[in-house]
Design an enzyme around this catalytic site. Structure first.
Site, PDB file in Angstrom:
ATOM      1  N   PHE A  34       0.795  -1.184  -0.118  1.00  8.96           N
ATOM      2  CA  PHE A  34      -0.009  -0.007   0.028  1.00  8.96           C
ATOM      3  C   PHE A  34       0.793   1.256   0.011  1.00  8.96           C
ATOM      4  O   PHE A  34       0.680   2.329  -0.598  1.00  8.96           O
ATOM      5  CB  PHE A  34      -0.848  -0.136   1.152  1.00  8.96           C
ATOM      6  CG  PHE A  34      -2.041   1.123   1.519  1.00  8.96           C
ATOM      7  CD1 PHE A  34      -3.302   1.147   0.727  1.00  8.96           C
ATOM      8  CD2 PHE A  34      -1.596   2.323   2.011  1.00  8.96           C
ATOM      9  CE1 PHE A  34      -4.132   2.129   0.897  1.00  8.96           C
ATOM     10  CE2 PHE A  34      -2.368   3.355   2.046  1.00  8.96           C
ATOM     11  CZ  PHE A  34      -3.528   3.449   1.535  1.00  8.96           C
ATOM     12  N   ASP A  35       1.833   1.214   0.923  1.00  3.43           N
ATOM     13  CA  ASP A  35       2.728   2.388   0.952  1.00  3.43           C
ATOM     14  C   ASP A  35       3.547   2.675  -0.311  1.00  3.43           C
ATOM     15  O   ASP A  35       3.789   3.730  -0.702  1.00  3.43           O
ATOM     16  CB  ASP A  35       3.617   2.218   2.233  1.00  3.43           C
ATOM     17  CG  ASP A  35       2.930   2.420   3.445  1.00  3.43           C
ATOM     18  OD1 ASP A  35       1.962   3.044   3.618  1.00  3.43           O
ATOM     19  OD2 ASP A  35       3.623   1.955   4.356  1.00  3.43           O
ATOM     20  N   GLU A 110     -30.383   2.167  16.741  1.00  3.49           N
ATOM     21  CA  GLU A 110     -29.063   2.267  16.524  1.00  3.49           C
ATOM     22  C   GLU A 110     -28.174   2.549  17.617  1.00  3.49           C
ATOM     23  O   GLU A 110     -28.708   2.913  18.760  1.00  3.49           O
ATOM     24  CB  GLU A 110     -28.896   3.515  15.544  1.00  3.49           C
ATOM     25  CG  GLU A 110     -29.595   3.306  14.376  1.00  3.49           C
ATOM     26  CD  GLU A 110     -29.421   4.581  13.614  1.00  3.49           C
ATOM     27  OE1 GLU A 110     -28.881   5.702  13.961  1.00  3.49           O
ATOM     28  OE2 GLU A 110     -30.093   4.625  12.484  1.00  3.49           O
ATOM     29  N   LYS A 112     -25.785   4.637  20.085  1.00  4.31           N
ATOM     30  CA  LYS A 112     -25.560   6.381  20.107  1.00  4.31           C
ATOM     31  C   LYS A 112     -24.117   6.403  20.233  1.00  4.31           C
ATOM     32  O   LYS A 112     -23.643   6.024  21.399  1.00  4.31           O
ATOM     33  CB  LYS A 112     -26.326   7.101  21.261  1.00  4.31           C
ATOM     34  CG  LYS A 112     -26.254   8.450  21.201  1.00  4.31           C
ATOM     35  CD  LYS A 112     -27.269   8.890  22.208  1.00  4.31           C
ATOM     36  CE  LYS A 112     -27.197  10.721  22.339  1.00  4.31           C
ATOM     37  NZ  LYS A 112     -25.935  11.289  22.464  1.00  4.31           N
ATOM     38  N   LYS A 285     -35.277   5.693  15.897  1.00  2.58           N
ATOM     39  CA  LYS A 285     -35.858   6.357  14.863  1.00  2.58           C
ATOM     40  C   LYS A 285     -37.007   5.834  14.210  1.00  2.58           C
ATOM     41  O   LYS A 285     -36.749   4.751  13.759  1.00  2.58           O
ATOM     42  CB  LYS A 285     -34.631   6.705  13.735  1.00  2.58           C
ATOM     43  CG  LYS A 285     -33.406   7.489  14.482  1.00  2.58           C
ATOM     44  CD  LYS A 285     -32.393   7.682  13.471  1.00  2.58           C
ATOM     45  CE  LYS A 285     -30.953   8.112  14.215  1.00  2.58           C
ATOM     46  NZ  LYS A 285     -29.848   8.093  13.133  1.00  2.58           N
ATOM     47  N   LYS A 309     -30.198   6.823  27.066  1.00  5.87           N
ATOM     48  CA  LYS A 309     -28.906   6.784  27.405  1.00  5.87           C
ATOM     49  C   LYS A 309     -28.759   5.831  28.446  1.00  5.87           C
ATOM     50  O   LYS A 309     -29.705   5.685  29.353  1.00  5.87           O
ATOM     51  CB  LYS A 309     -28.679   8.131  27.955  1.00  5.87           C
ATOM     52  CG  LYS A 309     -28.909   9.435  26.919  1.00  5.87           C
ATOM     53  CD  LYS A 309     -27.823  10.175  26.564  1.00  5.87           C
ATOM     54  CE  LYS A 309     -27.247  11.055  27.316  1.00  5.87           C
ATOM     55  NZ  LYS A 309     -25.957  11.894  27.026  1.00  5.87           N
ATOM     56  N   CYS A 403       3.309  20.009  50.654  1.00  4.55           N
ATOM     57  CA  CYS A 403       3.870  18.860  49.865  1.00  4.55           C
ATOM     58  C   CYS A 403       3.645  17.578  50.916  1.00  4.55           C
ATOM     59  O   CYS A 403       4.530  17.487  51.651  1.00  4.55           O
ATOM     60  CB  CYS A 403       4.981  19.035  49.130  1.00  4.55           C
ATOM     61  SG  CYS A 403       5.407  17.276  48.448  1.00  4.55           S
ATOM     62  N   CYS A 406       7.580  16.290  50.482  1.00  5.37           N
ATOM     63  CA  CYS A 406       8.930  17.017  51.162  1.00  5.37           C
ATOM     64  C   CYS A 406       8.341  18.139  52.048  1.00  5.37           C
ATOM     65  O   CYS A 406       9.231  18.835  52.626  1.00  5.37           O
ATOM     66  CB  CYS A 406       9.465  17.421  49.847  1.00  5.37           C
ATOM     67  SG  CYS A 406       8.517  18.732  49.050  1.00  5.37           S
ATOM     68  N   CYS A 427      11.931  17.379  45.777  1.00  5.88           N
ATOM     69  CA  CYS A 427      10.791  16.376  46.029  1.00  5.88           C
ATOM     70  C   CYS A 427      11.007  15.044  45.239  1.00  5.88           C
ATOM     71  O   CYS A 427      11.117  15.118  44.289  1.00  5.88           O
ATOM     72  CB  CYS A 427       9.727  17.197  45.570  1.00  5.88           C
ATOM     73  SG  CYS A 427       8.338  16.574  46.092  1.00  5.88           S
TER      74      CYS A 427
HETATM   75  S1  IVH Z   1     -29.514  11.072  14.827  1.00  7.27           S
HETATM   76  C1  IVH Z   1     -31.964  14.576  14.005  1.00  7.27           C
HETATM   77  N1  IVH Z   1     -28.023   8.997  15.572  1.00  7.27           N
HETATM   78  O1  IVH Z   1     -26.359  12.185  19.409  1.00  7.27           O
HETATM   79  C2  IVH Z   1     -31.619  13.580  14.463  1.00  7.27           C
HETATM   80  N2  IVH Z   1     -27.374  10.815  16.616  1.00  7.27           N
HETATM   81  O2  IVH Z   1     -28.456  14.444  20.732  1.00  7.27           O
HETATM   82  C3  IVH Z   1     -29.793  13.346  14.150  1.00  7.27           C
HETATM   83  N3  IVH Z   1     -25.441  10.769  18.015  1.00  7.27           N
HETATM   84  O3  IVH Z   1     -25.902  15.415  17.856  1.00  7.27           O
HETATM   85  C4  IVH Z   1     -29.060  12.715  15.045  1.00  7.27           C
HETATM   86  N4  IVH Z   1     -25.244   8.643  17.596  1.00  7.27           N
HETATM   87  O4  IVH Z   1     -24.088  13.831  17.738  1.00  7.27           O
HETATM   88  C5  IVH Z   1     -28.088  10.203  15.770  1.00  7.27           C
HETATM   89  N5  IVH Z   1     -26.964   6.736  15.942  1.00  7.27           N
HETATM   90  C6  IVH Z   1     -27.148   8.183  15.902  1.00  7.27           C
HETATM   91  C7  IVH Z   1     -26.335   8.870  16.824  1.00  7.27           C
HETATM   92  C8  IVH Z   1     -26.562  10.266  16.915  1.00  7.27           C
HETATM   93  C9  IVH Z   1     -24.768   9.714  18.300  1.00  7.27           C
HETATM   94  C10 IVH Z   1     -25.505  11.938  18.530  1.00  7.27           C
HETATM   95  C11 IVH Z   1     -25.298  13.257  17.404  1.00  7.27           C
HETATM   96  C12 IVH Z   1     -26.521  14.106  17.883  1.00  7.27           C
HETATM   97  C13 IVH Z   1     -26.785  13.589  19.234  1.00  7.27           C
HETATM   98  C14 IVH Z   1     -28.430  13.824  19.383  1.00  7.27           C
END
Ligand code: IVH
Length: 669
Positions: A34-35, A110, A112, A285, A309, A403, A406, A427
């Site tokens: 690659f390099d 998904e 976060k 979502k 969260k 400290c 010392c 120290c």
């Molecule tokens: S969707 C309108 N998906 O979390 C929706 N955000 O408070 C747009 N984040 O600013 C965000 N993982 O930085 C989405 N799978 C994910 C995410 C994600 C992390 C962060 C993102 C966003 C904040 C939302």
């Protein structure tokens, strides 16, 4: 094949190999090959500047320095998500969506990702802009830095992408890279990053893309926006994006019931701990874009999504004692000694209290029941006190004034949270840690001397500072336990060998506060030898690229101390290198001394990096943006229009490539 054709062929191959390696984690050629291909491309591009392409794989090294980031308005605002920590609120969300839609729907679950959010714009299949979230309306243009991230495609694969679209995601620093970076910063006496998120956003804001390239960031994408997206569902759009070369997490699932959503949450609450990057929750979502549109947005966030969260793991335990640790640079850190408690799979007995302000904030008393958390951070920390559990009030914890080792009165600088012990030379923990740093691999690399050997040599009084290492004799070891004749020989040989270590590492090894390996290299390049550095004023030092006031003051202060100069003299007498190597030195002049030069455009004879190097070797400073202070612009073909306009306005001279070379050869002005 013409060179032009070969360039195009190499670019295509290298994009493919990049994708295999960084996105699919399945390379099909060796790093070596690659390099070699990359080098061949670089050479061809250097020879054919008319073929310059900002999307070429060679552009990932980040040679295009820009000082300060341009602010850019987001085409679509970057919103945040509604947050919850409770499953019953997730159920409420689900019911709300169900009632509002009144038809079948799918929820995409998904991870976060816990990093720094980014919005990438692609036009005609090429990355044209990368902007941070900023305030949601406008962010910083960090395109040059993002281009260094290997998992972000510069050119898309396959077909079917819209002529223009945005894709959003998270820039992350993998745990492993984060831990290595912090270990390195600790050795250099630089402040540590609290977690990978801070490290990622800090890295993204560095002014030097070449430095960013070294930090090995990664990027996961999770949201596509545009007028002509390929599919009608969020999940399906991301599947298409994966085909175009983006890194899309393969953990995402479409769920049809609330139970499936909960199963996903439960699974990843544990499984996420095995992931290479930090995550702090799950994002749900509504999948259909039509349904998303129906549900719409509140002022701050979409009604079609929510973030669940994870609870940071927390335990309640008793505070028995506060002890204090003294680091290499004298900073004193309070440490809570606790009743042992199980937290995220490890037994915790100690936790950092950071500084005096935190102790005060919690009004800590010995015997208090305290909450310990291990979130994104590796070192557990105290996050609160259960004041209801205070039956008997123990002694109030008072930050020490002297400290602990010392006895020297501690000092605290205006505006800083830390207390430190100013007794650098007397120290013990500071003295010992400086020797440990000096012998470490990145510094003098005297491998045979680990921390235990340093401790023993120090405790037996054989070494008090780094200069004593070079006075050690075989007979000094006679009285020491544990070291056989062979080990002693090896140790002495390794010490002797360290005289060959190049100057830049010697300078780093001295352990000057804020002078890490990169800064040391810069200083050595700019000044050439230790005498020039020792005699440099704060403003001389600040004239060097990327050296700010904090570093300049630290270097200047270090050499203003006679003792430190003595150390240098002793090391010099022992034979250590205090001058830049001959090869690097060759071709150095001060023809450009005091000149601040902007490089812009495409060149014929040398690459941009080579010109930057030439400027530095001849005493000048290469800067990124045009200002009143710019001496002249080294202008190639196709100079950026904004730079040209600014240069004209400020009446700054444009110097052609040939004129510049004549200048250096001493035949020009
Ligand atoms: S969707 C309108 N998906 O979390 C929706 N955000 O408070 C747009 N984040 O600013 C965000 N993982 O930085 C989405 N799978 C994910 C995410 C994600 C992390 C962060 C993102 C966003 C904040 C939302």
């Amino acid at each position: 094949m013409t060179p032009q054709e070969r360039i195009l062929q190499l670019r295509k191959q290298l994009h493919e190999h990049n994708h295999n390696y960084y996105v699919l984690s399945a390379p099909t050629i060796s790093d070596f090959k690659f390099d070699a291909l990359l080098r061949e491309l670089q050479e061809l591009e250097d020879a054919h500047p008319e073929m310059f392409d900002p999307s070429s794989p060679t552009q990932r090294v980040g040679s295009d320095i820009a000082k300060g980031f341009k602010q850019v308005a987001h085409k679509y605002p970057m919103l945040s998500l509604g947050n919850t920590y409770s499953k019953s609120e997730v159920a409420d969300f689900y019911e709300r969506v169900k009632r509002a839609l009144n038809e079948e729907f799918e929820i995409c679950c998904e991870l976060k990702f816990d990093g720094s959010s980014i919005s990438l714009t692609y036009r005609d299949g090429k990355l044209v802009q990368a902007v941070t979230r900023g305030d949601g309306e406008k962010g910083d243009d960090v395109t040059a830095n993002v281009k260094t991230i290997r998992s972000v495609p510069l050119v898309l694969k396959g077909s079917g992408w819209p002529a223009e679209f945005e894709i959003r995601g998270e820039i992350l620093m993998p745990w492993k890279v984060f831990e290595e970076l912090n270990a390195e910063r600790e050795r250099a006496g630089e402040p540590l990053f609290a977690n990978p998120r801070n490290a990622a956003s800090g890295t993204l804001k560095l002014m030097d893309p070449a430095e960013v390239a070294k930090r090995k960031l990664d990027a996961y994408l999770y949201f596509m926006l545009g007028e002509e997206l390929p599919a009608t569902g969020h999940y399906e759009n991301l599947e298409a994006a994966r085909e175009w070369g983006f890194k899309i997490s393969d953990t995402t699932r479409k769920c049809r019931t609330l139970d499936e959503v909960f199963a996903f949450i439960d699974h990843f609450d544990t499984a996420r701990k095995e992931l290479p990057v930090a995550t702090d929750g799950i994002v749900l979502k509504v999948n259909s874009l039509r349904q998303q549109k129906n549900l719409g947005y509140t002022a701050k966030s979409p009604r079609w999504a929510i973030a669940y969260k994870f609870q940071a793991e927390r335990a309640l335990t008793r505070l028995n004692e506060v002890t204090y640790q003294v680091g290499r640079t004298g900073v004193v850190t309070p440490v809570a000694n606790l009743d042992a408690v199980l937290l995220s799979g490890t037994i915790v007995k100690r936790a950092s209290l950071h500084n005096a302000d935190i102790i005060e904030k919690f009004d800590l008393h010995i015997g208090d029941m305290v909450y310990v958390e291990k979130g994104g951070e590796i070192i557990p920390k105290i996050t609160g006190v259960d004041t209801d559990a205070r039956l008997l009030l123990g002694n109030k914890v008072k930050f020490i004034t002297k400290c602990p080792v010392c006895g020297t009165p501690l000092v605290r600088n205006e505006g800083e949270a830390a207390h430190y012990c100013p007794n650098e030379r007397g120290c013990a923990p500071q003295m010992r840690a400086r020797i440990e740093h000096f012998v470490s691999r990145e510094a003098m690399n005297i491998e045979t001397i680990g921390p235990e050997t340093v401790e023993m040599l120090f405790n037996y009084g054989l070494i008090k500072d780094i200069t004593d290492l070079y006075r050690l004799q075989e007979e000094d070891f006679l009285l020491l336990p544990r070291l056989g004749a062979k080990s002693v020989d090896n140790l002495l040989a390794a010490v002797k060998q360290s005289c060959n270590v190049p100057f830049e590492r010697v300078l780093f090894a001295l352990g000057i506060r804020h002078v890490g390996a990169t800064v040391a290299k810069r200083l050595v390049r700019a000044f050439g030898n230790i005498d020039a550095i020792m005699n440099a004023s704060v403003s001389d030092l600040m004239a060097v690229d990327d050296i700010g006031e904090r570093i300049a003051a630290s270097v200047n202060g270090f050499f203003a101390t006679p003792h430190n100069r003595e150390i240098v003299e002793k090391l010099r007498a022992a034979g250590l290198k205090f001058e830049i190597e001959e090869e690097v030195l060759q071709g150095r002049t001060d023809i450009l001394a005091g000149k601040s030069i902007v490089i812009s455009g495409v060149f014929t004879h040398h690459s941009r990096d080579e010109y930057k190097d030439m400027i530095e070797r001849n005493g000048g400073k290469s800067v990124g943006s045009v200002s009143k202070a710019t001496s002249f612009i080294l202008a190639g073909d196709n100079m950026g229009p904004s730079k040209l306009e600014k240069a004209n306005k400020l009446n700054i001279r444009l110097v052609t490539e040939d004129e510049f070379l004549q200048m250096l050869a001493g035949t020009g002005e």
